[in-house]
Design a protein around this motif. Structure first.
Motif, PDB file in Angstrom:
ATOM      1  N   PHE A 171      -5.796 -12.243 -17.131  1.00 55.45           N
ATOM      2  CA  PHE A 171      -6.592 -11.242 -16.306  1.00 55.45           C
ATOM      3  C   PHE A 171      -5.755 -10.051 -16.087  1.00 55.45           C
ATOM      4  N   SER A 172      -6.523  -9.020 -15.669  1.00 55.15           N
ATOM      5  CA  SER A 172      -5.923  -7.720 -15.229  1.00 55.15           C
ATOM      6  C   SER A 172      -5.450  -8.044 -13.781  1.00 55.15           C
ATOM      7  N   PRO A 173      -4.177  -7.773 -13.407  1.00 54.81           N
ATOM      8  CA  PRO A 173      -3.373  -8.130 -12.090  1.00 54.81           C
ATOM      9  C   PRO A 173      -4.265  -7.138 -11.005  1.00 54.81           C
ATOM     10  N   GLY A 174      -4.528  -6.034 -11.403  1.00 55.13           N
ATOM     11  CA  GLY A 174      -5.292  -5.048 -10.513  1.00 55.13           C
ATOM     12  C   GLY A 174      -6.654  -5.533 -10.070  1.00 55.13           C
ATOM     13  N   LEU A 222      -8.140 -11.923  -5.365  1.00 56.29           N
ATOM     14  CA  LEU A 222      -8.596 -13.183  -5.540  1.00 56.29           C
ATOM     15  C   LEU A 222      -7.363 -14.013  -5.625  1.00 56.29           C
ATOM     16  N   VAL A 223      -6.414 -13.624  -6.062  1.00 55.77           N
ATOM     17  CA  VAL A 223      -5.194 -14.213  -6.279  1.00 55.77           C
ATOM     18  C   VAL A 223      -4.828 -14.683  -4.833  1.00 55.77           C
ATOM     19  N   HIS A 224      -4.548 -13.592  -4.106  1.00 56.73           N
ATOM     20  CA  HIS A 224      -4.250 -13.663  -2.525  1.00 56.73           C
ATOM     21  C   HIS A 224      -4.859 -14.541  -1.697  1.00 56.73           C
ATOM     22  N   GLU A 225      -6.268 -14.683  -2.132  1.00 57.60           N
ATOM     23  CA  GLU A 225      -7.248 -15.451  -1.395  1.00 57.60           C
ATOM     24  C   GLU A 225      -7.039 -16.826  -1.834  1.00 57.60           C
ATOM     25  N   GLY A 226      -6.583 -16.936  -3.144  1.00 58.88           N
ATOM     26  CA  GLY A 226      -6.184 -18.516  -3.511  1.00 58.88           C
ATOM     27  C   GLY A 226      -7.324 -18.957  -4.561  1.00 58.88           C
ATOM     28  N   ALA A 227      -8.359 -18.234  -4.874  1.00 57.04           N
ATOM     29  CA  ALA A 227      -9.431 -18.619  -5.515  1.00 57.04           C
ATOM     30  C   ALA A 227      -8.953 -18.538  -7.131  1.00 57.04           C
ATOM     31  N   LEU A 228      -8.245 -17.464  -7.184  1.00 55.57           N
ATOM     32  CA  LEU A 228      -7.565 -17.355  -8.625  1.00 55.57           C
ATOM     33  C   LEU A 228      -6.109 -17.866  -8.756  1.00 55.57           C
ATOM     34  N   THR A 229      -5.852 -18.947  -9.218  1.00 59.01           N
ATOM     35  CA  THR A 229      -4.444 -19.518  -9.395  1.00 59.01           C
ATOM     36  C   THR A 229      -3.446 -18.540  -9.899  1.00 59.01           C
ATOM     37  N   SER A 282       3.992 -12.100  -7.641  1.00 55.64           N
ATOM     38  CA  SER A 282       4.321 -11.033  -8.667  1.00 55.64           C
ATOM     39  C   SER A 282       2.902 -10.169  -9.023  1.00 55.64           C
ATOM     40  N   VAL A 283       1.858 -10.523  -8.372  1.00 55.83           N
ATOM     41  CA  VAL A 283       0.660  -9.855  -8.857  1.00 55.83           C
ATOM     42  C   VAL A 283       0.558  -8.357  -8.260  1.00 55.83           C
ATOM     43  N   ASP A 284       1.235  -8.123  -6.935  1.00 55.90           N
ATOM     44  CA  ASP A 284       1.142  -6.872  -6.643  1.00 55.90           C
ATOM     45  C   ASP A 284       1.795  -5.728  -7.338  1.00 55.90           C
ATOM     46  N   ALA A 285       3.213  -6.196  -7.816  1.00 55.30           N
ATOM     47  CA  ALA A 285       3.987  -5.416  -8.485  1.00 55.30           C
ATOM     48  C   ALA A 285       3.365  -5.265  -9.997  1.00 55.30           C
ATOM     49  N   LEU A 286       2.620  -6.438 -10.375  1.00 57.80           N
ATOM     50  CA  LEU A 286       2.032  -6.053 -11.958  1.00 57.80           C
ATOM     51  C   LEU A 286       0.890  -5.280 -11.710  1.00 57.80           C
ATOM     52  N   ALA A 287       0.076  -5.101 -10.662  1.00 57.43           N
ATOM     53  CA  ALA A 287      -0.969  -4.171 -10.355  1.00 57.43           C
ATOM     54  C   ALA A 287      -0.717  -2.769 -10.325  1.00 57.43           C
ATOM     55  N   ASP A 288       0.601  -2.416  -9.923  1.00 60.57           N
ATOM     56  CA  ASP A 288       0.941  -1.197  -9.618  1.00 60.57           C
ATOM     57  C   ASP A 288       0.999  -0.538 -11.229  1.00 60.57           C
TER      58      ASP A 288
END
Length: 250
Positions: A169-172, A177-184, A244-250
């Protein structure tokens, strides 16, 4: 067809349906136009297809992450964009084969669902599957919208921590959802990097430069092409998770 009429030197494609593109790509080739592809390993009428992740490597990486998250038993569902998207199904094949061989206690529900490129269809399908299968423990989703839709369904059903969602999926788009835990989480490669490779490889093709074994191509690294199938496959995958998701979303 329009690009052929304009007389471009190179056409690059990412196919949703390889067989549908073959006739027009052959027409382009007959007109002297070079062709490159990404996520189209079975295309015959292109000069090269390049992949930033091997089919086996990416599929198995997701299977291992699902097993690590849900344990050795339970049921899971598989999403692909559609049954005509070649790489989605190849990744799914690799993941399913690994789970069958290594984690026989993890069982797939039904067949693969072709909703991975539509967030609303992915969400509604996940809601139905969760309701119908109390022992459902995970989604293995190939197609950028599949993990998003499944994670939203998990969130709605308050199944965070009970049902895992793993995929590309697109990190942005998936960050919250990743930080909420819904998306592993999952694995991906950089779309920007793939775009750069299209330009680099396209320039090489336009100028008549040969792709050689051991060549260092920017964006791909040192390559070992398959000259029979005309595929250039590397493993440049990145893990998407809470760290890693925050850095990948930038």
């Amino acid at each position: 067809e329009d690009l052929i009429a304009k007389g471009v030197k190179v056409i690059g494609v990412v196919p949703n349906d390889e067989s549908a593109l073959e006739p027009v790509l052959k027409k382009a080739r007959d007109a002297g136009i070079k062709g490159s592809a990404h996520e189209g390993p079975n295309l015959a009428n292109v000069d090269w297809d390049f992949e930033l992740a091997s089919t086996k490597g990416l599929g198995e990486a997701h299977a291992k992450l699902l097993a690590k998250t849900i344990g050795d038993t339970g049921k899971y569902a598989v999403y692909v964009g559609s049954l005509t998207v070649p790489l989605h199904n190849a990744w799914a094949d690799a993941a399913i084969a690994w789970l069958k061989a290594e984690k026989p206690g993890i069982q797939m529900i039904g067949e693969r669902y072709g909703v991975g490129e539509n967030v609303d269809a992915a969400r509604s399908t996940a809601l139905d599957l969760i309701a119908a299968n109390p022992d459902l423990k995970g989604f293995l989703a190939f197609g950028s919208q599949g993990p998003i839709g499944a994670a939203r369904a998990v969130e709605e059903r308050r199944k965070i921590g009970d049902v895992a969602v793993v995929g590309i999926f697109s990190p942005g788009q998936g960050q919250k959802l990743v930080h909420e835990g819904a998306l592993t989480g999952g694995y991906m490669w950089s779309p920007a990097q793939a775009g750069e490779v299209f330009v680099t490889l396209g320039k090489m093709l336009a100028e008549g430069e040969e792709v050689k074994d051991g060549a260092d191509i920017p964006g791909l690294g040192v390559v070992h092409p398959n000259f029979e199938t005309r595929d250039i496959i590397t493993d440049n995958i990145l893990e998407i998770n809470k760290d890693s998701v925050d850095a990948l979303a930038d």
